[in-house]
Design a protein around this motif. Structure first.
Motif, PDB file in Angstrom:
ATOM      1  N   THR A  29      42.898  41.491  36.756  1.00 19.39           N
ATOM      2  CA  THR A  29      41.846  40.858  37.509  1.00 19.39           C
ATOM      3  C   THR A  29      41.445  41.633  38.499  1.00 19.39           C
ATOM      4  N   GLN A  93      39.070  37.095  37.061  1.00 19.24           N
ATOM      5  CA  GLN A  93      39.732  37.402  36.309  1.00 19.24           C
ATOM      6  C   GLN A  93      38.822  37.300  35.047  1.00 19.24           C
ATOM      7  N   ARG A 128      41.894  29.746  34.443  1.00 24.02           N
ATOM      8  CA  ARG A 128      42.697  30.724  36.029  1.00 24.02           C
ATOM      9  C   ARG A 128      44.101  30.567  35.891  1.00 24.02           C
ATOM     10  N   THR A 132      46.612  33.894  35.968  1.00 29.04           N
ATOM     11  CA  THR A 132      47.740  34.411  36.676  1.00 29.04           C
ATOM     12  C   THR A 132      49.039  34.208  36.306  1.00 29.04           C
ATOM     13  N   ASP A 133      49.519  33.057  35.824  1.00 29.11           N
ATOM     14  CA  ASP A 133      50.450  32.811  35.436  1.00 29.11           C
ATOM     15  C   ASP A 133      51.953  33.953  34.320  1.00 29.11           C
ATOM     16  N   SER A 135      50.056  36.864  34.041  1.00 31.16           N
ATOM     17  CA  SER A 135      49.773  38.351  34.125  1.00 31.16           C
ATOM     18  C   SER A 135      51.021  38.727  35.310  1.00 31.16           C
TER      19      SER A 135
END
Length: 279
Positions: A29, A93, A128, A132-133, A135
């Motif tokens: 990120t 990302q 995305r 996000t989840d 990471s």
């Protein structure tokens, strides 16, 4: 991301495992307003989604530009750079995928992406969300359930690869067998790759059979099963921090994330409400 102020120079790496004992998956990120990458190449596919600003990349003897919502796919061994296309900088990302992750569920060998900048809002949003989840909580089963599935979709929709047959004979039996293994081993669930090998399938075929039959991917089914188990333990008076480990969640935050998704309240609120009712 707002462009009213300049972005900070910031990059954060995360690493997940694709299944228990499986290969690593690196995720980046990044928010840059000045940083320019030197020419370099990766051994893996670089799959990124631009989330703010605009990036300019020297690639295959030319220059490409990305904008918010763009998916950028850089192939293994291809030299490239990367830097801001304008003064507001850029944010993205990215994940770094072994080529085999894009060949499961396709035919015709390693996929080739003639256009490295893709416009696919549905897939960009899904990439995305998964990035996000995973990471935030690098759960091995979640990473293995979500990332290979999305990368297969990427290759099928946008590369030279051809889609393989989607029909999986005996899908219901396969899904129930996987479900039972996950329920029996909820503290340390087996990898989907191992389960697929045991069943004589590819991982994509296993995912296809499970999602078709159960309506959700394996990690989501197991999370809901864990929540059901957690409810019973909370009703005995155990604290959420204790319960999380007993049902296989990484920590209390992981339990809370799924408890709220499934039941709409936090584990602590649920525990307090059932205790008040009992009193």
């Amino acid at each position: 991301m707002s462009t009213r102020g300049r972005m900070r120079e910031q990059a954060r790496w995360a690493r997940a495992r694709l299944g228990r004992g499986g290969p690593p998956l690196d995720l980046l990120t990044a928010h840059f307003d000045r940083h320019v990458y030197a020419p370099h190449a990766h051994a893996e596919f670089t799959v990124g989604v631009t989330v703010g600003g605009s990036e300019v990349i020297a690639y295959r003897g030319g220059v490409i530009h990305s904008s918010p919502g763009s998916i950028v796919v850089l192939e293994p061994g291809e030299m490239h750079t990367g830097g801001p296309a304008a003064c507001e900088g850029y944010a993205y990302q990215a994940l770094y995928a072994e080529p085999s992750l894009l060949t499961d569920g396709t035919l015709g060998g390693p996929p080739h992406f003639r256009d490295p900048v893709l416009h696919d809002p549905e897939l960009a949003t899904a990439l995305r969300a998964a990035h996000t989840d995973i990471s935030a909580c690098p759960d091995a089963l979640e990473a293995e359930s979500r990332v290979p599935w999305l990368l297969t979709a990427l290759a099928r929709r946008h590369s030279t690869a051809r889609a393989s047959e989607d029909t999986v004979p005996g899908a219901g039996h396969i899904a129930r067998a996987v479900r039972d293994r996950l329920a029996d081993e909820l503290l340390e669930p087996p990898s989907l790759a191992d389960l697929a090998t045991d069943l004589g399938l590819s991982r994509y075929q296993l995912l296809r059979a499970f999602r078709t039959t159960m309506g959700v991917p394996p990690y989501a089914w197991l999370a809901q099963h864990r929540v059901a188990r957690a409810r019973g333990l909370l009703e005995t008076g155990l604290r959420p921090a204790e319960v999380a480990g007993l049902v296989g969640f990484a920590d209390q935050a992981h339990l809370t994330r799924w408890f709220r998704r499934v039941l709409g309240v936090t584990p602590a609120a649920y525990r307090n409400s059932v205790q008040d009712a009992a009193g």
